[in-house]
Motif scaffolding. Structure first.
Motif, PDB file in Angstrom:
ATOM      1  N   THR A   1       9.227   1.148   1.512  1.00 47.98           N
ATOM      2  CA  THR A   1       7.873   0.298   0.695  1.00 47.98           C
ATOM      3  C   THR A   1       8.386  -0.725  -0.467  1.00 47.98           C
ATOM      4  N   ASP A   2       7.556  -1.449  -0.709  1.00 46.69           N
ATOM      5  CA  ASP A   2       7.794  -2.216  -2.101  1.00 46.69           C
ATOM      6  C   ASP A   2       7.944  -1.241  -3.248  1.00 46.69           C
ATOM      7  N   VAL A   3       8.587  -1.982  -4.219  1.00 45.89           N
ATOM      8  CA  VAL A   3       8.972  -1.270  -5.475  1.00 45.89           C
ATOM      9  C   VAL A   3       8.388  -2.108  -6.535  1.00 45.89           C
ATOM     10  N   PRO A   4       7.267  -1.583  -7.429  1.00 45.93           N
ATOM     11  CA  PRO A   4       6.905  -2.225  -8.349  1.00 45.93           C
ATOM     12  C   PRO A   4       7.980  -2.393  -9.608  1.00 45.93           C
ATOM     13  N   LEU A   5       8.057  -3.392 -10.040  1.00 45.01           N
ATOM     14  CA  LEU A   5       9.219  -3.801 -11.210  1.00 45.01           C
ATOM     15  C   LEU A   5       8.358  -3.966 -12.523  1.00 45.01           C
ATOM     16  N   ASP A   6       9.197  -3.698 -13.294  1.00 42.02           N
ATOM     17  CA  ASP A   6       8.563  -3.713 -14.722  1.00 42.02           C
ATOM     18  C   ASP A   6       8.306  -4.924 -15.237  1.00 42.02           C
ATOM     19  N   ASN A   7       8.887  -6.254 -14.596  1.00 40.38           N
ATOM     20  CA  ASN A   7       8.662  -7.365 -15.100  1.00 40.38           C
ATOM     21  C   ASN A   7       7.407  -8.060 -14.446  1.00 40.38           C
TER      22      ASN A   7
ATOM     23  N   MET B   1       6.945  -7.915 -11.054  1.00 43.98           N
ATOM     24  CA  MET B   1       7.349  -8.488  -9.646  1.00 43.98           C
ATOM     25  C   MET B   1       7.216  -7.259  -8.790  1.00 43.98           C
ATOM     26  N   LEU B   2       7.361  -7.598  -7.555  1.00 42.32           N
ATOM     27  CA  LEU B   2       7.544  -6.494  -6.514  1.00 42.32           C
ATOM     28  C   LEU B   2       8.969  -6.585  -5.891  1.00 42.32           C
ATOM     29  N   LEU B   3       9.834  -5.710  -5.548  1.00 37.54           N
ATOM     30  CA  LEU B   3      10.961  -5.548  -5.080  1.00 37.54           C
ATOM     31  C   LEU B   3      10.726  -5.135  -3.679  1.00 37.54           C
ATOM     32  N   ARG B   4      11.200  -6.004  -2.742  1.00 30.75           N
ATOM     33  CA  ARG B   4      11.059  -5.650  -1.090  1.00 30.75           C
ATOM     34  C   ARG B   4      12.192  -5.753  -0.258  1.00 30.75           C
ATOM     35  N   ILE B   5      12.462  -4.910   0.359  1.00 29.40           N
ATOM     36  CA  ILE B   5      13.994  -4.883   0.801  1.00 29.40           C
ATOM     37  C   ILE B   5      13.913  -5.256   2.268  1.00 29.40           C
ATOM     38  N   HIS B   6      14.855  -6.002   2.463  1.00 27.72           N
ATOM     39  CA  HIS B   6      15.124  -6.661   4.023  1.00 27.72           C
ATOM     40  C   HIS B   6      16.350  -5.980   4.523  1.00 27.72           C
ATOM     41  N   THR B   7      16.430  -5.617   5.796  1.00 31.03           N
ATOM     42  CA  THR B   7      17.855  -5.397   6.474  1.00 31.03           C
ATOM     43  C   THR B   7      18.592  -6.757   6.976  1.00 31.03           C
ATOM     44  N   ALA B   8      19.766  -6.471   6.871  1.00 32.31           N
ATOM     45  CA  ALA B   8      20.504  -7.766   7.554  1.00 32.31           C
ATOM     46  C   ALA B   8      21.826  -7.359   7.949  1.00 32.31           C
ATOM     47  N   GLU B   9      22.601  -7.976   8.840  1.00 29.06           N
ATOM     48  CA  GLU B   9      23.975  -7.988   9.258  1.00 29.06           C
ATOM     49  C   GLU B   9      24.987  -9.355   8.977  1.00 29.06           C
ATOM     50  N   LEU B  10      26.134  -9.302   9.001  1.00 26.18           N
ATOM     51  CA  LEU B  10      26.918 -10.332   8.809  1.00 26.18           C
ATOM     52  C   LEU B  10      26.977 -11.221  10.073  1.00 26.18           C
TER      53      LEU B  10
ATOM     54  N   VAL C   1       0.657  -1.303   0.049  1.00 17.30           N
ATOM     55  CA  VAL C   1       0.085  -0.079  -0.058  1.00 17.30           C
ATOM     56  C   VAL C   1       0.829   1.270   0.080  1.00 17.30           C
ATOM     57  N   GLY C   2       2.132   1.276   0.828  1.00 13.26           N
ATOM     58  CA  GLY C   2       2.912   2.346   1.014  1.00 13.26           C
ATOM     59  C   GLY C   2       3.626   2.718  -0.729  1.00 13.26           C
ATOM     60  N   ALA C   3       3.860   1.630  -1.341  1.00 15.12           N
ATOM     61  CA  ALA C   3       4.163   1.721  -2.759  1.00 15.12           C
ATOM     62  C   ALA C   3       3.038   2.481  -3.526  1.00 15.12           C
ATOM     63  N   ALA C   4       1.932   1.780  -3.602  1.00 17.51           N
ATOM     64  CA  ALA C   4       0.704   2.652  -4.352  1.00 17.51           C
ATOM     65  C   ALA C   4       0.611   3.769  -4.073  1.00 17.51           C
ATOM     66  N   LEU C   5       0.810   4.389  -2.569  1.00 16.16           N
ATOM     67  CA  LEU C   5       0.455   5.600  -2.199  1.00 16.16           C
ATOM     68  C   LEU C   5       1.480   6.634  -2.756  1.00 16.16           C
TER      69      LEU C   5
ATOM     70  N   ASP D   1       7.948   7.864   4.091  1.00 20.85           N
ATOM     71  CA  ASP D   1       8.210   6.741   5.042  1.00 20.85           C
ATOM     72  C   ASP D   1       7.500   5.357   4.340  1.00 20.85           C
ATOM     73  N   ALA D   2       7.801   4.315   5.041  1.00 23.34           N
ATOM     74  CA  ALA D   2       7.130   2.992   4.786  1.00 23.34           C
ATOM     75  C   ALA D   2       5.688   3.241   5.153  1.00 23.34           C
ATOM     76  N   ASP D   3       5.442   3.972   6.236  1.00 21.12           N
ATOM     77  CA  ASP D   3       3.893   4.054   6.530  1.00 21.12           C
ATOM     78  C   ASP D   3       3.204   5.380   6.585  1.00 21.12           C
ATOM     79  N   ARG D   4       4.100   6.466   5.894  1.00 21.30           N
ATOM     80  CA  ARG D   4       3.786   7.708   5.895  1.00 21.30           C
ATOM     81  C   ARG D   4       4.176   8.346   4.793  1.00 21.30           C
ATOM     82  N   LEU D   5       3.155   9.311   4.436  1.00 23.67           N
ATOM     83  CA  LEU D   5       3.490  10.027   3.108  1.00 23.67           C
ATOM     84  C   LEU D   5       2.836  11.587   3.333  1.00 23.67           C
ATOM     85  N   SER D   6       3.907  12.701   3.266  1.00 24.97           N
ATOM     86  CA  SER D   6       3.414  13.993   3.757  1.00 24.97           C
ATOM     87  C   SER D   6       3.910  15.114   2.752  1.00 24.97           C
ATOM     88  N   SER D   7       2.887  15.855   2.558  1.00 25.28           N
ATOM     89  CA  SER D   7       3.403  16.893   1.327  1.00 25.28           C
ATOM     90  C   SER D   7       2.745  18.285   2.105  1.00 25.28           C
ATOM     91  N   VAL D   8       3.453  19.261   1.489  1.00 20.57           N
ATOM     92  CA  VAL D   8       3.126  20.861   1.844  1.00 20.57           C
ATOM     93  C   VAL D   8       2.843  21.698   0.497  1.00 20.57           C
TER      94      VAL D   8
END
Length: 276
Positions: A215-221, A223-232, A17-21, A71-78
């Motif tokens: 947020t997710d990112v819609p791809l031209d193919n 699919m949806l790109l979804r980002i995860h954080t990680a550590e070694l 939904v955040g991506a669509a927004l 943000d992932a859960d918020r969109l603001s404009s002025v």
């Protein structure tokens, strides 16, 4: 100051939904039925990022707004241009079970004088309510159409305050550009499992997923790109370019200098926040 709100439940995950927004289609095509012409001034057919501006025109009235939060859960404009003294638009998302609750609010101040007050009461409030309702419909249609798409995971791998990026060697159209490690989630695999597998295959390191980013990112193919954080898992391991031309550790200041793939560039403001 006038304040109006509207809410809606959408059958899609919050990140979708955040991506669509954020998508320019929501701002442009979503309001066309009301006779409102919306236009993204700074990018086309992409996700809005802080600093982007949108122009709206209706019956000779022109407004220009600027995105200040995406943000992932918020969109603001002025408001940055137009006849109103002040205009603030804020949309907040909350996960409610499998659905997402969207809460839209608009605050504005009309010019001083009786005509401004009459316009506010007679015209402005009905128009704003119609716009908010159309906005929910546009976001719902887009997000629910994306919700069943297969997922590609991207990995924001952070170590000692730096982010790992890798440079593409192929195909020719993408050679030399930069992206986050990642790949498609295979059948029977969780997203976290895919993060671990892709980092093992592309970087020859073991990682531990730690959360989600942006947020997710819609791809031209399709699919949806979804980002995860990680550590070694092992801080002593050194990632290497197994399938790419080069890997590099980046600080927040390094991010803008690289030629990122378009799908990753719309996430740079999230990555800067992560490194802070």
């Amino acid at each position: 100051m006038a304040v109006l709100r509207n809410t809606g439940l959408i059958e899609a995950p919050l990140a979708t939904v955040g991506a669509a927004l954020r998508h320019t289609r929501t701002a442009e095509a979503g309001l066309a039925a009301l006779g409102i012409r919306g236009e993204a001034l700074t990018r086309a057919d992409s996700l809005l990022v802080p600093g982007d501006e949108l122009a709206f025109r209706l019956a000779g009235l022109s407004l220009t707004t600027r995105i200040v939060r995406a943000d992932a859960d918020r969109l603001s404009s002025v408001l940055v241009g137009g006849p109103l003294r002040r205009l603030e638009h804020d949309t907040v998302l909350a996960q409610v079970g499998p659905r997402t609750l969207l809460t839209d609010s608009v605050r504005w101040t009309t010019p001083l004088g009786p005509l401004g007050r009459v316009g506010d009461v007679v015209l402005g409030r009905k128009l704003v309510l119609d716009v908010l309702a159309a906005r929910v419909r546009a976001v719902r249609e887009l997000a629910e159409s994306w919700a069943s798409r297969p997922v590609v995971v991207g990995t924001a791998l952070v170590h000692e305050g730096r982010l790992l990026a890798q440079q593409r060697g192929y195909p020719a159209a993408h050679a030399g550009r930069w992206e986050l490690p990642g790949g498609r989630v295979e059948p029977g695999e969780t997203e976290s499992d895919a993060v671990v597998r892709e980092c093992r295959e592309e970087l020859d390191v073991e990682v531990r997923p730690t959360g989600r980013l942006g947020t997710d990112v819609p791809l031209d193919n399709g699919m949806l790109l979804r980002i995860h954080t990680a550590e070694l898992v092992d801080a002593g391991q050194v990632p290497r370019a197994v399938e790419h031309r080069e890997v590099r550790w980046l600080t927040a200041a390094d991010l803008p200098a690289l030629d990122w793939l378009d799908t990753d560039r719309v996430l740079l403001h999230h990555l800067r926040e992560l490194l802070r």
